[in-house]
Design an enzyme around this catalytic site. Structure first.
Site, PDB file in Angstrom:
ATOM      1  N   LEU A 156      60.786  12.299 -29.999  1.00 54.35           N
ATOM      2  CA  LEU A 156      60.958  11.764 -31.342  1.00 54.35           C
ATOM      3  C   LEU A 156      60.650  12.822 -32.393  1.00 54.35           C
ATOM      4  O   LEU A 156      59.851  13.732 -32.162  1.00 54.35           O
ATOM      5  CB  LEU A 156      60.037  10.563 -31.549  1.00 54.35           C
ATOM      6  CG  LEU A 156      60.271   9.378 -30.612  1.00 54.35           C
ATOM      7  CD1 LEU A 156      59.170   8.335 -30.798  1.00 54.35           C
ATOM      8  CD2 LEU A 156      61.642   8.759 -30.837  1.00 54.35           C
ATOM      9  N   LYS A 211      50.256   6.585 -19.688  1.00 49.44           N
ATOM     10  CA  LYS A 211      51.363   5.748 -20.144  1.00 49.44           C
ATOM     11  C   LYS A 211      51.934   4.884 -19.014  1.00 49.44           C
ATOM     12  O   LYS A 211      52.332   3.742 -19.232  1.00 49.44           O
ATOM     13  CB  LYS A 211      52.457   6.628 -20.759  1.00 49.44           C
ATOM     14  CG  LYS A 211      52.069   7.217 -22.106  1.00 49.44           C
ATOM     15  CD  LYS A 211      51.759   6.112 -23.098  1.00 49.44           C
ATOM     16  CE  LYS A 211      51.315   6.631 -24.445  1.00 49.44           C
ATOM     17  NZ  LYS A 211      51.007   5.533 -25.392  1.00 49.44           N
ATOM     18  N   GLY A 242      48.410   2.117 -34.844  1.00 52.05           N
ATOM     19  CA  GLY A 242      48.866   3.481 -35.073  1.00 52.05           C
ATOM     20  C   GLY A 242      49.854   3.561 -36.214  1.00 52.05           C
ATOM     21  O   GLY A 242      50.783   4.370 -36.189  1.00 52.05           O
ATOM     22  N   LEU A 262      54.579   1.093 -26.398  1.00 50.18           N
ATOM     23  CA  LEU A 262      55.387   2.304 -26.465  1.00 50.18           C
ATOM     24  C   LEU A 262      54.813   3.385 -25.567  1.00 50.18           C
ATOM     25  O   LEU A 262      53.629   3.720 -25.666  1.00 50.18           O
ATOM     26  CB  LEU A 262      55.464   2.820 -27.900  1.00 50.18           C
ATOM     27  CG  LEU A 262      56.379   2.038 -28.831  1.00 50.18           C
ATOM     28  CD1 LEU A 262      56.220   2.519 -30.253  1.00 50.18           C
ATOM     29  CD2 LEU A 262      57.829   2.173 -28.390  1.00 50.18           C
ATOM     30  N   TRP A 314      59.011  30.138 -27.540  1.00 52.27           N
ATOM     31  CA  TRP A 314      58.483  30.012 -26.183  1.00 52.27           C
ATOM     32  C   TRP A 314      59.599  29.795 -25.164  1.00 52.27           C
ATOM     33  O   TRP A 314      60.594  29.111 -25.425  1.00 52.27           O
ATOM     34  CB  TRP A 314      57.537  28.821 -26.111  1.00 52.27           C
ATOM     35  CG  TRP A 314      56.117  29.151 -26.436  1.00 52.27           C
ATOM     36  CD1 TRP A 314      55.684  30.075 -27.357  1.00 52.27           C
ATOM     37  CD2 TRP A 314      54.954  28.574 -25.852  1.00 52.27           C
ATOM     38  NE1 TRP A 314      54.315  30.095 -27.388  1.00 52.27           N
ATOM     39  CE2 TRP A 314      53.829  29.192 -26.481  1.00 52.27           C
ATOM     40  CE3 TRP A 314      54.732  27.613 -24.873  1.00 52.27           C
ATOM     41  CZ2 TRP A 314      52.518  28.867 -26.144  1.00 52.27           C
ATOM     42  CZ3 TRP A 314      53.427  27.275 -24.549  1.00 52.27           C
ATOM     43  CH2 TRP A 314      52.339  27.900 -25.167  1.00 52.27           C
ATOM     44  N   SER A 316      56.382   7.024 -23.208  1.00 58.21           N
ATOM     45  CA  SER A 316      57.014   8.324 -23.415  1.00 58.21           C
ATOM     46  C   SER A 316      57.900   8.629 -22.215  1.00 58.21           C
ATOM     47  O   SER A 316      57.611   8.199 -21.094  1.00 58.21           O
ATOM     48  CB  SER A 316      55.951   9.409 -23.577  1.00 58.21           C
ATOM     49  OG  SER A 316      56.512  10.690 -23.437  1.00 58.21           O
ATOM     50  N   SER A 317      58.943   9.395 -22.455  1.00 49.63           N
ATOM     51  CA  SER A 317      59.839   9.746 -21.347  1.00 49.63           C
ATOM     52  C   SER A 317      59.181  10.675 -20.339  1.00 49.63           C
ATOM     53  O   SER A 317      59.717  10.893 -19.250  1.00 49.63           O
ATOM     54  CB  SER A 317      61.119  10.392 -21.891  1.00 49.63           C
ATOM     55  OG  SER A 317      60.816  11.531 -22.674  1.00 49.63           O
ATOM     56  N   CYS A 318      57.997  11.204 -20.657  1.00 49.01           N
ATOM     57  CA  CYS A 318      57.306  12.070 -19.698  1.00 49.01           C
ATOM     58  C   CYS A 318      56.745  11.284 -18.515  1.00 49.01           C
ATOM     59  O   CYS A 318      56.211  11.877 -17.571  1.00 49.01           O
ATOM     60  CB  CYS A 318      56.199  12.864 -20.372  1.00 49.01           C
ATOM     61  SG  CYS A 318      54.771  11.872 -20.853  1.00 49.01           S
ATOM     62  N   TYR A 358      48.630  12.700 -19.487  1.00 47.87           N
ATOM     63  CA  TYR A 358      49.185  11.799 -20.500  1.00 47.87           C
ATOM     64  C   TYR A 358      50.174  10.829 -19.866  1.00 47.87           C
ATOM     65  O   TYR A 358      50.169   9.626 -20.166  1.00 47.87           O
ATOM     66  CB  TYR A 358      49.863  12.623 -21.591  1.00 47.87           C
ATOM     67  CG  TYR A 358      50.558  11.809 -22.653  1.00 47.87           C
ATOM     68  CD1 TYR A 358      49.820  11.136 -23.625  1.00 47.87           C
ATOM     69  CD2 TYR A 358      51.938  11.726 -22.704  1.00 47.87           C
ATOM     70  CE1 TYR A 358      50.451  10.390 -24.610  1.00 47.87           C
ATOM     71  CE2 TYR A 358      52.580  10.988 -23.686  1.00 47.87           C
ATOM     72  CZ  TYR A 358      51.834  10.325 -24.641  1.00 47.87           C
ATOM     73  OH  TYR A 358      52.463   9.583 -25.618  1.00 47.87           O
ATOM     74  N   ASP A 367      58.494  26.691 -19.635  1.00 46.25           N
ATOM     75  CA  ASP A 367      59.617  25.922 -20.146  1.00 46.25           C
ATOM     76  C   ASP A 367      59.366  24.417 -20.083  1.00 46.25           C
ATOM     77  O   ASP A 367      59.938  23.644 -20.839  1.00 46.25           O
ATOM     78  CB  ASP A 367      60.886  26.213 -19.328  1.00 46.25           C
ATOM     79  CG  ASP A 367      61.668  27.399 -19.865  1.00 46.25           C
ATOM     80  OD1 ASP A 367      61.514  27.708 -21.059  1.00 46.25           O
ATOM     81  OD2 ASP A 367      62.427  27.998 -19.094  1.00 46.25           O
ATOM     82  N   ARG A 370      49.840   4.813 -39.059  1.00 46.23           N
ATOM     83  CA  ARG A 370      49.931   6.022 -39.877  1.00 46.23           C
ATOM     84  C   ARG A 370      50.523   7.207 -39.122  1.00 46.23           C
ATOM     85  O   ARG A 370      50.699   8.279 -39.692  1.00 46.23           O
ATOM     86  CB  ARG A 370      48.540   6.395 -40.407  1.00 46.23           C
ATOM     87  CG  ARG A 370      48.032   5.447 -41.485  1.00 46.23           C
ATOM     88  CD  ARG A 370      46.760   5.969 -42.121  1.00 46.23           C
ATOM     89  NE  ARG A 370      46.348   5.171 -43.262  1.00 46.23           N
ATOM     90  CZ  ARG A 370      45.270   5.417 -44.002  1.00 46.23           C
ATOM     91  NH1 ARG A 370      44.496   6.442 -43.692  1.00 46.23           N
ATOM     92  NH2 ARG A 370      44.960   4.645 -45.020  1.00 46.23           N
ATOM     93  N   GLY A 371      50.801   7.027 -37.849  1.00 46.43           N
ATOM     94  CA  GLY A 371      51.378   8.097 -37.054  1.00 46.43           C
ATOM     95  C   GLY A 371      52.878   8.209 -37.243  1.00 46.43           C
ATOM     96  O   GLY A 371      53.487   7.451 -38.007  1.00 46.43           O
ATOM     97  N   HIS A 384      55.027  19.158 -31.129  1.00 44.24           N
ATOM     98  CA  HIS A 384      56.107  19.217 -30.149  1.00 44.24           C
ATOM     99  C   HIS A 384      57.118  20.264 -30.593  1.00 44.24           C
ATOM    100  O   HIS A 384      57.014  20.849 -31.659  1.00 44.24           O
ATOM    101  CB  HIS A 384      56.767  17.843 -30.010  1.00 44.24           C
ATOM    102  CG  HIS A 384      55.904  16.831 -29.326  1.00 44.24           C
ATOM    103  ND1 HIS A 384      55.735  16.796 -27.972  1.00 44.24           N
ATOM    104  CD2 HIS A 384      55.150  15.814 -29.832  1.00 44.24           C
ATOM    105  CE1 HIS A 384      54.923  15.803 -27.651  1.00 44.24           C
ATOM    106  NE2 HIS A 384      54.546  15.189 -28.764  1.00 44.24           N
TER     107      HIS A 384
END
Length: 324
Positions: free
Chosen positions: A178, A152, A22, A117, A214, A119-121, A148, A281, A24-25, A191
């Site tokens: 991030l 992870k 990844g 890596l 939003w 995610s905090s989700c 998602y 939210d 190029r991300g 995001h």
């Protein structure tokens, strides 16, 4: 086999093959830049057009050919609330395929050190704040991005399983939200922070006197500049070895309303801002406990206001080449 292994973190060989999946991300490109700056001479990257990480045979052939000694798995299908809520099957299936293929190939071909890596989700929607690593799997996930998150979480568990079964010193890191150069600024896939940057910049260009965002603006979020994240990744590879995922963040948060004001100032927008409370939210607060990261000897260095300013400058300089 236990997690007690005969390996101590230390300086990585700058001449060894190092694959950034990844590259190029948003995250991968920052990791690549940081590794180059730190003297790594044999970086390996493949764009999705040259290597589809969802194709298992191609991934195994790639590892057999390049034989990387180190790997950072930063490749993932990512998006904001709208994208995650609209396409949960895509986020679950594609991320699981990418992870399983890369991790299995890395194990078969003897990758010495690997950082996954997430995610905090991954943490429960109503986890106690700030969120500790041991909050994982202690409650229900945020429904808008649960698919998602599950993918992870599966990656974290696979890293832990590899450590137990094969004794490899692989680790996981869970970054907070991030942002920075290379982010996704598209109207439907971004995001919150890049979405705000685009919205306010377009308002300035159009001479608009009001911008609608939003939700209520009350949720609190933590934001980490991607260059800080990249530095943390190398630090963890050289200084941390343990089964627990490591939270990577700043240890402080802001409300979305506060963030909107920071972005408006950076862009130069002086009009009104309103809030569409009919929109979701998401999680009320998401602040990571970064004690384990601090214990490993690393703290963030780029303040949010400065980081947003840099990101706005990059956005304006690259307006014609942005991802859609």
């Amino acid at each position: 086999m236990s997690d007690s292994i005969d390996f101590l973190p230390g300086r990585l060989d700058r001449a060894a093959p190092f694959y950034v999946a990844g590259h190029r991300g948003l995250v991968g490109s920052a990791i690549w830049r940081n590794l180059e700056a730190e003297g790594f001479q044999n970086l390996v990257g493949r764009s999705s057009s040259h290597l589809d990480l969802k194709n298992r045979d191609d991934v195994f052939a790639f590892f057999a050919e390049t034989k990387p000694r180190y790997v950072v798995l930063a490749a993932a299908k990512v998006g904001g609330i709208l994208a995650n809520n609209t396409y949960p099957v895509d986020f679950l299936s594609e991320n699981l395929q990418i992870q399983v293929n890369v991790l299995d190939a890395a194990r078969k071909h003897g990758v010495e050190r690997l950082l996954f890596l997430g995610s905090s989700c991954i943490y429960p929607k109503f986890a106690e704040q700030p969120i500790r690593e041991d909050s994982l799997l202690t409650g229900h996930l945020e429904p808008t991005n649960d698919a998602y998150a599950i993918a992870k979480i599966a990656g974290i568990v696979q890293i832990q399983a590899v450590r137990r079964q094969y004794g490899l010193p692989w680790i996981s890191a869970m970054p907070t939200n991030l942002y920075g150069p290379g982010d996704n600024f598209s109207p439907t896939g971004s995001h919150v922070l890049p979405a705000l940057i685009r919205r306010y910049d377009e308002a300035v260009r159009a001479g608009a006197t009001s911008v609608t965002n939003w939700g209520t603006g009350s949720p609190r979020r933590e934001f980490l500049h991607v260059d800080d994240m990249a530095a943390a990744c190398l630090h963890l590879l050289e200084h941390y070895d343990g089964p627990s995922q490591v939270n990577v963040g700043t240890g402080s948060d802001v409300s979305i309303k506060e963030l909107a004001s920071i972005v408006a100032d950076a862009v130069g927008y002086n009009g009104d801002m309103t809030w569409d409370t009919s929109k979701p939210d998401g999680t009320p607060q998401k602040l990571l406990d970064v004690s384990l990261l601090a214990k490993a000897g690393w703290t963030a260095s780029i303040p949010l206001v400065e980081g947003v300013r840099r990101t706005v400058e990059w956005y304006k300089s690259n307006a014609t080449d942005l991802r859609e």
